[in-house]
Enzyme design. Structure first.
Site, PDB file in Angstrom:
ATOM      1  N   TYR A 141       0.827  -1.205   0.000  1.00  9.61           N
ATOM      2  CA  TYR A 141       0.000   0.000   0.000  1.00  9.61           C
ATOM      3  C   TYR A 141       0.866   1.262   0.000  1.00  9.61           C
ATOM      4  O   TYR A 141       0.426   2.320  -0.436  1.00  9.61           O
ATOM      5  CB  TYR A 141      -0.912   0.032   1.237  1.00  9.61           C
ATOM      6  CG  TYR A 141      -2.235  -0.656   1.045  1.00  9.61           C
ATOM      7  CD1 TYR A 141      -2.304  -2.018   0.777  1.00  9.61           C
ATOM      8  CD2 TYR A 141      -3.425   0.058   1.123  1.00  9.61           C
ATOM      9  CE1 TYR A 141      -3.517  -2.642   0.610  1.00  9.61           C
ATOM     10  CE2 TYR A 141      -4.644  -0.562   0.958  1.00  9.61           C
ATOM     11  CZ  TYR A 141      -4.693  -1.920   0.696  1.00  9.61           C
ATOM     12  OH  TYR A 141      -5.906  -2.527   0.532  1.00  9.61           O
ATOM     13  N   LYS A 190       2.987 -15.493   2.229  1.00 11.58           N
ATOM     14  CA  LYS A 190       3.217 -16.202   0.961  1.00 11.58           C
ATOM     15  C   LYS A 190       4.721 -16.468   0.905  1.00 11.58           C
ATOM     16  O   LYS A 190       5.414 -16.055  -0.025  1.00 11.58           O
ATOM     17  CB  LYS A 190       2.709 -15.330  -0.199  1.00 11.58           C
ATOM     18  CG  LYS A 190       2.706 -16.005  -1.563  1.00 11.58           C
ATOM     19  CD  LYS A 190       1.634 -17.061  -1.729  1.00 11.58           C
ATOM     20  CE  LYS A 190       1.817 -17.786  -3.064  1.00 11.58           C
ATOM     21  NZ  LYS A 190       1.004 -19.002  -3.189  1.00 11.58           N
ATOM     22  N   ASP A 222      -3.151 -18.249   0.024  1.00 12.22           N
ATOM     23  CA  ASP A 222      -4.111 -18.933  -0.856  1.00 12.22           C
ATOM     24  C   ASP A 222      -4.841 -20.038  -0.086  1.00 12.22           C
ATOM     25  O   ASP A 222      -6.066 -20.170  -0.165  1.00 12.22           O
ATOM     26  CB  ASP A 222      -3.421 -19.475  -2.122  1.00 12.22           C
ATOM     27  CG  ASP A 222      -2.122 -20.215  -1.842  1.00 12.22           C
ATOM     28  OD1 ASP A 222      -1.634 -20.180  -0.691  1.00 12.22           O
ATOM     29  OD2 ASP A 222      -1.595 -20.859  -2.781  1.00 12.22           O
ATOM     30  N   ASP A 246      -6.447  -6.969   3.821  1.00 13.87           N
ATOM     31  CA  ASP A 246      -7.544  -6.299   3.113  1.00 13.87           C
ATOM     32  C   ASP A 246      -8.429  -7.350   2.441  1.00 13.87           C
ATOM     33  O   ASP A 246      -9.654  -7.339   2.576  1.00 13.87           O
ATOM     34  CB  ASP A 246      -6.971  -5.339   2.066  1.00 13.87           C
ATOM     35  CG  ASP A 246      -8.061  -4.686   1.243  1.00 13.87           C
ATOM     36  OD1 ASP A 246      -9.040  -4.205   1.841  1.00 13.87           O
ATOM     37  OD2 ASP A 246      -7.945  -4.669  -0.001  1.00 13.87           O
ATOM     38  N   ASP A 250     -12.454  -9.062   3.873  1.00 13.41           N
ATOM     39  CA  ASP A 250     -13.726  -9.056   3.131  1.00 13.41           C
ATOM     40  C   ASP A 250     -14.316 -10.463   3.087  1.00 13.41           C
ATOM     41  O   ASP A 250     -15.525 -10.664   3.240  1.00 13.41           O
ATOM     42  CB  ASP A 250     -13.530  -8.565   1.686  1.00 13.41           C
ATOM     43  CG  ASP A 250     -13.690  -7.054   1.564  1.00 13.41           C
ATOM     44  OD1 ASP A 250     -13.370  -6.358   2.537  1.00 13.41           O
ATOM     45  OD2 ASP A 250     -14.129  -6.587   0.493  1.00 13.41           O
TER      46      ASP A 250
END
Ligand code: IPM
Ligand code: MG
Length: 359
Positions: A141, A190, A222, A246, A250
């Protein structure tokens, strides 16, 4: 005197913030609290008025306040792929960075009366209680990004960059928070691909030595996205980077039925913080009375608890939300067959009433 900076923002932001303000007003009046609030423009509305999404003056007011209550920013009107154009979202990132709000807490709980509004099966989600701890002032970000256009080629890049201290502070906070919960932390990365994730994982392992009472596991992002819908009950605290947090938050929101229910707190080193729903500005339902004010009202409860030390009042707001849902009142996003369908203002008023009766 405590000062709250209120930034309603765009889309449904102002409508749902209004409902939260009714509740602040009620508590100020009832308990004679020495709280004052002031308003500022952020996001698209600020671009329209001043050509920039956040004025320095507004930022200063945020920094000088005890807490910031934010609605939402953004909308199709200001969406652009053109580099260098002002964007509503830039303002949000600026407040997070400038106030050093490095820890974003996104709790996900299941409200019993809403269990059937989730798209997931009852037996999968019953009893879910997850806290996503998202790093908020680092990573991709804030890393360098650029679009390069030459005669030979066009390319663009963004940089995922984490300093050791940034990882250390968020990971410590996650372990500390887990101690107050079910004592389990899942660190999401990751590390099979990204160097920044390897530093992340190594750091988590080292810090874990000081928290041997906490159960720790590492999970690739993942796999996490799969595990969250396969068996969300395996999670207690999830700690992860800005981008992964982020995305996963959701997804986690959907377990609870509606993203319109979930609050968040962004915290720094001191007690100040910014409190906002995790959902966006929902321009498609702006002005229709369909917006669910619950995430905003629960964000206020978090503000009371973390930044103002008003734990009892926070508890009353949360209990009031529960009661209203138990009585069957529903905004459209959470409505089911036998629900009593109501609008934004009615939901706000019912929660206010329930909170005042809970004295
Ligand atoms: C969130 C939002 C923001 C983010 C946007 C609006 C910039 O999606 O708070 O999750 O990406 O952080
Ligand atoms: Mg998001």
């Amino acid at each position: 005197m405590k000062k709250i900076m209120v930034l309603p923002g765009d889309g449904i932001g102002p409508e749902i913030v209004d409902e939260a303000l009714k509740i602040i007003d009620f508590f100020i009046e009832e308990s004679n609290l020495d709280i004052r609030y002031e308003f500022g423009d952020i996001g698209g509305i600020a671009i329209d008025k001043y050509g920039i999404p956040l004025k320095d003056e507004t930022l200063e007011m945020c920094k000088n306040s005890d807490a910031v209550l934010l609605g939402a920013v953004g909308g199709p009107k200001w969406e652009t792929t053109e580099p260098g154009k002002p964007r509503p979202e830039d303002a949000l990132l600026k407040v997070r960075k400038e106030m050093s709000l490095f820890a974003n807490l996104r709790p996900v709980r299941i409200y019993k009366p809403l269990i059937d509004s989730s798209t997931l099966k009852r037996e999968v989600i019953e009893g879910v209680d997850i806290l996503v701890v998202r790093e908020l002032t680092g990573g991709i970000y804030f890393g360098k990004r650029e679009r390069v256009v030459s005669n030979e080629d066009i390319f663009a890049y963004d940089t995922e960059l984490y300093h050791l201290y940034e990882i250390e502070r968020i990971v410590k906070l996650a372990f500390e928070t887990a101690r107050l919960r079910r004592k389990k932390v899942t660190s999401v990365d990751k590390a099979n691909i990204l160097e920044s994730s390897r530093l992340w994982r190594e750091t988590v392992m080292r810090i874990h030595k000081d928290y041997s009472d906490i159960e720790l596991n590492h999970m690739y992002v993942d796999n996490t996205s799969m595990q969250l819908i396969r068996n969300p009950k395996q999670f207690d605290v999830i700690v992860t980077s800005n981008l992964f947090g982020d995305i996963l938050s959701d997804e986690t929101a959907m377990i609870s039925g509606s993203i319109g229910l979930l609050p968040s707190a962004s915290l720094g080193e001191n007690n100040s913080g910014m409190y906002e729903p995790i959902h966006g500005s929902a321009p498609d339902i702006q002005g229709t009375g369909k917006a669910n004010p619950i995430a905003q009202i629960l964000s206020l409860a978090m503000l009371f608890r973390y930044s103002l030390g008003l734990k009892r009042e926070a508890g009353r707001i949360e209990a009031a939300v529960n009661q209203v849902l138990e009585k069957g009142y529903r905004t459209p996003d959470i409505n089911t067959e036998n629900g009593k369908l109501i609008n934004t203002k009615e939901m706000g008023n019912l929660i206010l009433e329930a909170a005042s009766d809970l004295k």
